[in-house]
Design an enzyme around this catalytic site. Structure first.
Site, short mmCIF file in Angstrom:
data_model
loop_
_atom_site.label_atom_id
_atom_site.label_comp_id
_atom_site.label_asym_id
_atom_site.label_seq_id
_atom_site.Cartn_x
_atom_site.Cartn_y
_atom_site.Cartn_z
N PHE A 181 0.82 -1.21 0.00
CA PHE A 181 0.00 0.00 0.00
C PHE A 181 0.86 1.26 0.00
O PHE A 181 0.54 2.24 -0.66
CB PHE A 181 -0.91 -0.02 1.24
CG PHE A 181 -1.83 1.18 1.34
CD1 PHE A 181 -3.01 1.23 0.62
CD2 PHE A 181 -1.51 2.23 2.18
CE1 PHE A 181 -3.85 2.33 0.72
CE2 PHE A 181 -2.34 3.34 2.29
CZ PHE A 181 -3.53 3.38 1.56
N ASP A 240 -5.98 -11.82 3.03
CA ASP A 240 -4.53 -11.68 3.03
C ASP A 240 -3.97 -11.97 4.43
O ASP A 240 -3.18 -11.20 4.97
CB ASP A 240 -4.12 -10.28 2.57
CG ASP A 240 -2.70 -10.24 2.02
OD1 ASP A 240 -2.15 -11.31 1.68
OD2 ASP A 240 -2.12 -9.14 1.93
#
Length: 391
Positions: free
Chosen positions: A87, A202
């Protein structure tokens, strides 16, 4: 939980392959094929209708300004950087009220559209969950090209760092069991007790943050997805594959059908990782040891499950006594097909029983050691008395 939970998925369909080869055929192929993408979305990603609807401020989440966050991080100083992921960068920051927080600043690159969807997904998901073992969202910023999440600060690094020994100490068996139970509780909450079933997608050791007292908190909801609606009898949602190589459910990989048992599979892989200390895929090892769960399963079948125990852990009688049960649960959770996997709630209940028996056995060891030490001390005193009498 016995071998019956592991054995049903051992289909004898290979011409000459062993049960263990059949068990992991799809896992190894797809894990290695996915490793180039790592923890990234597939190229053909399309936003789900659930993710794309995040336009309003989530309930309870604060909206920050860039000036506030810049001040709280000393203009995003390198000295405040505490991590980096798919991210973007993660910084340690301080809010106006004195709270220390983690500030996740999305990177700006060619995958901007994908990252925007992941950002909105994480904001939406975190704003509707509240559990001791889930990282709490405090607020966010979304303006121009900036997307920033402000979350609770978890100060003790992530699970993978501790398994690697990056903090200098070794997680003992009791602590590892506690961490596994915390993760199981978090996933059980997401699957059963959130407003709508949530599939994390995840689950991996680097997404498990640890507090100073080694309580585990599941983080990083960028890939999360609302699960199938049970009230209409749905069993899965169809979606393109997301996740991290080594942890991905092989059934989801081949069918694109996602359900809560996909998280259960990842949890099974994570359990193997917690108690072996090895990463799911270790390319530098011998070919028969590169896929850790396959290697561990082969050892289990051979009756050598203790060979899989993290060498940094002491092989106490209490630890030895639970290893086979931990292995059985790990392999049941990571069965190739979802029908052979337990629910997260069942996995959590099983872990509680394992932990209870471990603590009881460990206490017996402590008591026996103390008793032995006391006996030796008394005997030593008697011998000294006899020596004095002979003088």
């Amino acid at each position: 939980m016995g071998c019956a939970l592991v054995c049903p998925c051992m289909h004898g369909t290979e011409d000459e392959g062993s049960a263990s080869t059949s068990y992991f055929k799809n896992v190894s192929v797809h894990s290695e094929a996915s490793s180039q993408g790592g923890s990234a979305a597939s190229k053909g990603f399309q936003a789900s209708s659930y993710s794309s609807g995040v336009e309003q401020r989530p309930t309870g989440a604060m909206i920050f300004t860039m000036a506030e966050l810049s001040k709280g991080t000393a203009n995003f100083s390198v000295s405040n950087k505490i991590g980096q992921g798919g991210f973007g960068m993660v910084y340690r920051g301080k809010l106006r009220d004195g709270r220390i927080v983690a500030i996740k600043r999305a990177k700006k690159d060619a995958f901007e559209q994908r990252l925007s969807v992941e950002f909105r997904t994480e904001v939406d998901m975190l704003s509707q969950v509240d559990h001791l073992n889930l990282v709490k969202l405090i607020g966010y910023l979304e303006e121009n090209h900036e997307r920033i999440l402000v979350e609770e600060y978890v100060p003790n690094g992530n699970l993978r760092e501790h398994l690697d020994g990056s903090f200098g100490g070794v997680l003992d068996m009791g602590t590892r069991l506690d961490i596994a139970i915390d993760i199981a509780h978090a996933l059980t909450y997401l699957h059963l007790y959130a407003d709508r079933p949530i599939i994390h997608r995840d689950v991996k050791s680097s997404n498990i943050l640890l507090t100073e007292t080694f309580r585990a908190k599941v983080a990083d909801f960028g890939f999360s997805r609302v699960g199938p609606s049970t009230d209409v009898g749905a069993t899965h949602v169809s979606t393109q594959v997301k996740g991290t190589a080594g942890y991905l459910d092989p059934e989801y990989l081949t069918t694109y059908q996602l359900n809560t048992k996909s998280d259960v599979y990842s949890f099974g892989i994570l359990l193997v990782e917690i108690f072996t200390g090895r990463r799911p895929i270790e390319l530098k090892r011998a070919s028969d040891e590169r896929v850790t769960v396959r290697w561990a399963f082969n050892k289990f079948v051979e009756g050598n499950v203790l060979d899989t125990l993290d060498p940094k852990l002491e092989k106490t009688p209490a630890a030895i006594g639970i290893m086979e049960r931990i292995a059985e649960l790990s392999f049941a959770c990571s069965a190739p097909t979802k029908g052979d996997r337990p629910s997260m709630r069942k996995a959590a209940e099983n872990l509680w029983e394992i932990r209870k028996d471990y603590l009881a056995a460990d206490q017996r060891e402590v008591s026996m050691t103390a008793k032995s030490a006391s006996t030796n001390h008394r005997n030593s005193g008697t011998e000294r008395t006899h020596d004095l009498c002979r003088m």
